[in-house]
Every structure is written in structure tokens, then in C-alpha cells.
Design a protein around this motif. Structure first.
Motif, PDB file in Angstrom:
ATOM      1  N   LEU A  96       0.847  -1.180   0.000  1.00 50.59           N
ATOM      2  CA  LEU A  96       0.000   0.000   0.000  1.00 50.59           C
ATOM      3  C   LEU A  96       0.890   1.240   0.000  1.00 50.59           C
ATOM      4  N   ILE A  97       0.682   2.128  -0.975  1.00 52.37           N
ATOM      5  CA  ILE A  97       1.464   3.360  -1.070  1.00 52.37           C
ATOM      6  C   ILE A  97       0.526   4.542  -0.877  1.00 52.37           C
ATOM      7  N   VAL A  98       0.824   5.375   0.104  1.00 51.75           N
ATOM      8  CA  VAL A  98      -0.009   6.539   0.411  1.00 51.75           C
ATOM      9  C   VAL A  98       0.685   7.789  -0.101  1.00 51.75           C
ATOM     10  N   ASN A  99      -0.010   8.547  -0.937  1.00 49.37           N
ATOM     11  CA  ASN A  99       0.544   9.803  -1.454  1.00 49.37           C
ATOM     12  C   ASN A  99      -0.494  10.901  -1.291  1.00 49.37           C
ATOM     13  N   TYR A 100      -0.581  11.428  -0.073  1.00 47.40           N
ATOM     14  CA  TYR A 100      -1.499  12.521   0.243  1.00 47.40           C
ATOM     15  C   TYR A 100      -0.777  13.864   0.295  1.00 47.40           C
ATOM     16  N   GLY A 101       0.445  13.885  -0.203  1.00 38.91           N
ATOM     17  CA  GLY A 101       1.216  15.115  -0.179  1.00 38.91           C
ATOM     18  C   GLY A 101       2.128  15.187   1.030  1.00 38.91           C
ATOM     19  N   PHE A 102       2.803  16.322   1.155  1.00 41.84           N
ATOM     20  CA  PHE A 102       3.791  16.500   2.223  1.00 41.84           C
ATOM     21  C   PHE A 102       3.606  17.848   2.885  1.00 41.84           C
ATOM     22  N   THR A 103       3.928  17.907   4.161  1.00 41.37           N
ATOM     23  CA  THR A 103       3.974  19.178   4.867  1.00 41.37           C
ATOM     24  C   THR A 103       5.429  19.608   4.964  1.00 41.37           C
ATOM     25  N   SER A 104       5.655  20.906   4.886  1.00 41.38           N
ATOM     26  CA  SER A 104       7.026  21.417   4.940  1.00 41.38           C
ATOM     27  C   SER A 104       7.177  22.391   6.098  1.00 41.38           C
ATOM     28  N   ASP A 105       8.416  22.544   6.528  1.00 43.43           N
ATOM     29  CA  ASP A 105       8.700  23.378   7.693  1.00 43.43           C
ATOM     30  C   ASP A 105      10.048  24.049   7.515  1.00 43.43           C
ATOM     31  N   ASN A 106      10.031  25.378   7.441  1.00 45.27           N
ATOM     32  CA  ASN A 106      11.274  26.138   7.340  1.00 45.27           C
ATOM     33  C   ASN A 106      11.675  26.725   8.690  1.00 45.27           C
ATOM     34  N   ALA A 107      11.425  25.963   9.748  1.00 43.67           N
ATOM     35  CA  ALA A 107      11.713  26.460  11.096  1.00 43.67           C
ATOM     36  C   ALA A 107      13.184  26.817  11.263  1.00 43.67           C
ATOM     37  N   ALA A 108      14.078  26.034  10.657  1.00 42.07           N
ATOM     38  CA  ALA A 108      15.511  26.309  10.794  1.00 42.07           C
ATOM     39  C   ALA A 108      15.850  27.683  10.216  1.00 42.07           C
TER      40      ALA A 108
END
Length: 332
Positions: A241-253
Motif C-alpha cells: 500500500l502506497i499513500v501519497n497525500y502530499g507533504f507538509t514542509s517546515d522552514n523552522a531552521a
């Protein structure tokens, strides 16, 4: 002994950072590239090494890793210093206009900065149903590193965007069976890609919502699906099973650096030369915004030489510089 001063420091080793590094080499700028991952390539190499990319001019349907390998070969033509597996903890602008770059392992100095961090650290949007956590990394995956791993298997792909469709089409020739499960009847992918999907042998299951994953005695998994606006329940038994619901990104650094960069919706604002609100700092790639910005690799490949040329002119205004590779001493 005085510490070494670079003309340019590129922070981020994805496609736009790699192309910027190449152009720094072409302009014979003393430059360094710093990448937090142990290899170059950014999200393309880490997440989509076998996905076909269609927005790079002259390279139709190039695989992600193939594109990165080609960029590496290009960088070898005019090499600059590379520091991998190194995270930049802070960038400080000094009183003389130069910059101090600090990481856990070293401190360096630079006259200019080019930020090519993309959208920052990325994590997949997880599947939140019963059985998902127990099967993650076994039957359930969020990345496809090697298509060959799915040869001869029954695979279900969850998602309705370009990436999910690309994965289904990529696996269809080698998997025993591929099903694509989406919660809507319409897909968010490009019309051409959706047409390819409908013409393929991929089993399209819409509009269904996953409700539960059960592991069977043979280590296959049964996915319970509920049809939207209906009481109908469907069961789909697959090996992977492959889940591709997108990604969340974080530029906290980036936000922790000692730079007061103007931003809009967490994207760095730049002008037509890719210059940020801080003099001497430029930015390229998915992490920047300007009027008419297109979030494409093709656009980033235009932004990189624009930024490097602007830096070169600012640092050495009296130096005659070729704007085209044909006018530079490359490969001679």
C-alpha cells in the motif's frame, strides 16, 4: 591565520542549489554549497528518485535520480566546494556587510548568500486509520525509492494528485496489479496525465475513503473502503500500500537564523534578480515568491543563473563576465 572568505555560499543542495553552484563555477566565483542531507538532490532524490519529471526543457520524462546525476556531472565541469551532511544553524550579517555561517561542525564566511532550501524539511501526510501505524514500513509506504521492489505484486496507491498518478503509472508495467484509490471522482493531476491513467490498466477506484487496514495470515493487507455518499463497503486485498497525500514542509531552521527576511505565506519574497529584503542575500527555488512565480523545477533553473549573475555583478562590477556558457571557458 585569517579564516577563509567565500564570494558566495549556497545553502541547499536540491536542483536549484546544484544549478546555482554550477553557475558560480562558470563565473569563477569562490563558492561553497552546504547541504544538510548526506547526498545532493533534495526532495527529488530523497522522495522521487524514479518519478518521471516533465517540466525540464530538453529532458522529457527524465527520472528524478537521472536528473540529479546529470546535474552532478554538470557541476563537475566547474566545481566548487561542497559540504554535505551539514546543517546551517545560523547566518549572521556582520557590520562590514559580509556573512558568518555557523553549523555544528564549522564556521565559515561569505560575501553573499544564495538560499536554495525549497520548502524546508518535509514529512508525508500520514494515513490516519486503524491499522496504518502497525503496517507502516512493512506493507504501507509513503515513498517509492525503487520501483523494482514492487515487481509482480498487487499494489494500491492512495491519492489523487500528479504524484499519486505518476506512481500508479510507473508501477503499472511491472506490478501484477495496480489500484488507485481516490476520495473524489475527479483527479487533481494534469489533463494529459489523467488521460494516460484512464487509458492504462490501472484499476481506478473512486470515490472511496479508506477506513481500516487488516493484515492477513499471508502478510497481505485488506483495505476496507467506504464509498462516499453511500453505505457501500468495498474490500481491496493487496501486497503493498502506497499513500501519497502530499507533504507538509517546515522552514523552522530558516526562521532561527539572524536574518530578518520579508516573507509571504512562509515563502521568501524576492525581486526580479532573486534578491531578498536583506542586502547580499538571494533566494531561489520552491521557497521563494514573486509576481508570476511558477513552482516548477524549470522556473528554478531560470532563477539560479539570475541570482548568481546578480551576485557576480554586485561583487565584481568592473569585471567583464560572459552571460552565456558559449562565451565562457567551459570544456575547452
Amino acid at each position: 591565520m585569517a579564516e577563509e572568505m567565500y564570494d558566495v555560499t549556497i545553502i541547499g543542495g536540491g536542483p536549484s542549489g546544484m544549478f546555482a553552484a554550477f553557475y558560480c563555477g562558470l563565473h569563477e566565483l569562490k563558492a561553497q554549497l552546504i547541504e544538510s542531507l548526506p547526498q545532493l538532490g533534495g526532495q527529488v532524490a530523497a522522495l522521487y528518485p524514479e518519478k518521471k519529471i516533465w517540466d525540464v526543457a530538453g529532458m522529457p520524462g527524465v527520472a528524478g535520480q537521472q536528473l540529479i546525476d546529470s546535474l552532478k556531472q554538470q557541476m563537475d565541469v566547474a566545481p566548487i566546494d561542497q559540504f554535505l551532511n551539514e546543517t546551517v544553524d545560523d547566518v549572521i550579517k556582520e557590520d562590514d556587510g559580509t556573512f558568518t555561517i555557523k553549523s555544528a561542525t564549522r564556521t565559515s564566511h561569505s560575501k553573499a548568500i544564495i538560499i536554495a532550501l525549497g520548502n524546508g524539511a518535509f514529512t508525508p501526510r500520514k494515513l490516519s486509520i486503524d491499522g496504518a501505524e502497525q503496517t507502516e514500513g512493512k506493507q504501507l509506504h509513503y515513498f517509492v525509492s525503487h520501483a523494482a521492489d514492487y515487481a509482480g505484486q498487487r499494489v494500491a496507491v492512495l491519492g489523487g494528485g500528479d504524484s499519486a498518478i505518476d506512481i500508479a503509472l510507473m508501477l503499472e508495467p511491472i506490478a501484477k496489479e495496480v489500484s488507485l484509490v481516490h476520495r473524489r471522482d475527479e483527479f487533481r493531476g494534469l489533463e494529459h496525465t489523467v488521460h494516460q491513467l484512464r487509458e492504462s490498466k490501472v484499476k481506478i477506484m473512486t470515490p472511496y475513503l479508506p477506513k481500516e487496514i487488516k493484515v492477513e495470515d499471508d502478510d497481505s493487507v485488506t483495505l476496507e473502503l467506504k464509498k462516499r455518499r453511500s453505505d457501500d463497503i468495498e474490500e481491496l486485498n493487496v501486497d503493498q500500500l502506497i499513500v501519497n497525500y502530499g507533504f507538509t514542509s517546515d522552514n523552522a531552521a530558516l526562521n532561527k537564523w539572524s536574518l530578518d527576511l520579508a516573507s509571504d505565506r512562509n515563502l521568501i519574497q524576492v525581486d526580479s534578480t532573486m534578491k531578498t529584503s536583506v542586502d547580499g542575500v538571494y533566494a531561489v527555488g520552491d521557497g521563494v515568491t514573486y509576481p508570476g512565480k511558477a513552482a516548477l523545477i524549470a522556473a528554478a533553473f531560470g532563477e539560479a543563473p539570475t541570482a548568481v549573475t546578480a551576485v557576480a555583478k554586485a561583487l565584481y562590477p568592473d569585471k567583464k563576465m560572459g552571460m552565456h556558457s558559449t562565451s565562457m571557458n567551459v570544456g575547452k
